[in-house]
Design an enzyme around this catalytic site. Sequence first.
Site, PDB file in Angstrom:
ATOM      1  N   VAL A 165       0.824  -1.212   0.000  1.00 29.48           N
ATOM      2  CA  VAL A 165       0.000   0.000   0.000  1.00 29.48           C
ATOM      3  C   VAL A 165       0.855   1.257   0.000  1.00 29.48           C
ATOM      4  CG1 VAL A 165      -1.693   1.323   1.331  1.00 29.48           C
ATOM      5  CG2 VAL A 165      -1.913  -1.155   1.147  1.00 29.48           C
ATOM      6  N   CYS A 202      -6.725  -8.839   3.267  1.00 29.80           N
ATOM      7  CA  CYS A 202      -7.941  -8.019   3.381  1.00 29.80           C
ATOM      8  C   CYS A 202      -9.183  -8.845   3.710  1.00 29.80           C
ATOM      9  CB  CYS A 202      -8.169  -7.238   2.081  1.00 29.80           C
ATOM     10  SG  CYS A 202      -6.997  -5.897   1.813  1.00 29.80           S
TER      11      CYS A 202
END
Length: 431
Positions: A20, A263
């Site tokens: 990220v 996730c």
Amino acid sequence: MYEQLLQKKAKLAVIGLGYVGLPIALEFARKIQVIGFDINAKRVEMMRNNIDPSGELEAKDFEGCDIEFTDSLDVLREATFYIVAVPTPIDEHAQPDLKPLLGASSSVGKVLKKGDYVVFESTVYPGCTEEDCIPVMEQLSGLKFPQDFKVGYSPERINPGDKEHTLSSIVKVVAGCDAESLEEIAKTYELVVQAGVHRASSIKVAEAAKIIENTQRDVNIALMNELSMIFDRMSINTYEVLEAAGTKWNFLKFSPGLVGGHCIGVDPYYLTYKAKELGYDAKVILSGRTTNDNMGAYIARKTVQTMIKQGKDVSKSRVLVMGATFKENVEDIRNSKVADVIQELKNFSVNVDIVDPHADSDELQHEYGFRLTPENEVRQDYDGIIVAVSHQPYTQLDEAYFKSITNQPAVVIDIKGLFRGKIQDLAYWSL
């Protein structure tokens, strides 16, 4: 703040340079001055040499970027706008593990100055930014929120391996602690997000929006997995059912499979943890999690049952598992549910070999206790093959290849249904 960043009178820092953080840091570094901070000195050195430790970005992606990579708090102190993008995993009891997040909050707190901004991107339960992170920064900085520094939240939407839905092409949700900070944070992100930003009414709303994105997907995939188990007992192919149902305009197109990664298989536990803390048991979400967490063992059992039907002595059998990453065409092995399949096979005393064109053998050994089988050691007498991850090279294979490496009668376990209708002579099963 926005104008100072734009005129390069102030610097933006990204804390945590993984899947990220690094893409965000490089994207901003094409517009403004950026400090890329990570506590792992080895990773920092790799990025200084235009190497992405995660294997997602190429050397050319570092070109034209005004960025300084560091693991030094003294360098980090030069920033005035901080973006925290560290992982938020769960522990062995499926409870939120906030150590990386609180560690990053501590690092920011040690360098925080009056007037600075801090934006969190890590996925958390609603309330975490204000209840857990801000007190740490206040304590270590000696500053008072919100009078002395501003805080916001903008959930990450990075999808590893996805070259289409990139940072700039996905609408960014942003939130601030007040109207002024919301506008400054929104304008800052608008520098790099061409798709625009959505201004959420509060930090909690933005936190909740992120966590239900993956919770929704998790529950829907769990439904598909449960349907797959039901249809298997009816001798109906699930993918054929989904193709038929998908002809209706409002049918949601989800498919069964292993749910791993950083996730979908993790985020719902943050929501159920907070719900439990508030006195509510999230029955639907936890039921979906249980279904998805048990799929690895289910697939292994179906593999063993199918081999027994083919007359195989399981304890003397050898199975080749193709794919070990959590999804196709990435190097990421975090929370890979293929490991569950392998462990359950070993519980049945099956001999298992594993191959993967993307995964790192040393990382797999460290994380799960097994290594990849070298290409030159792949055998030609496997009793079963499990195509666990639909990596691009595997999509080009055919039944002739599977026959060439198996001891017939052999079985092909095709988790994602890649070879449906293409396997005629070998025993075939898919979700």
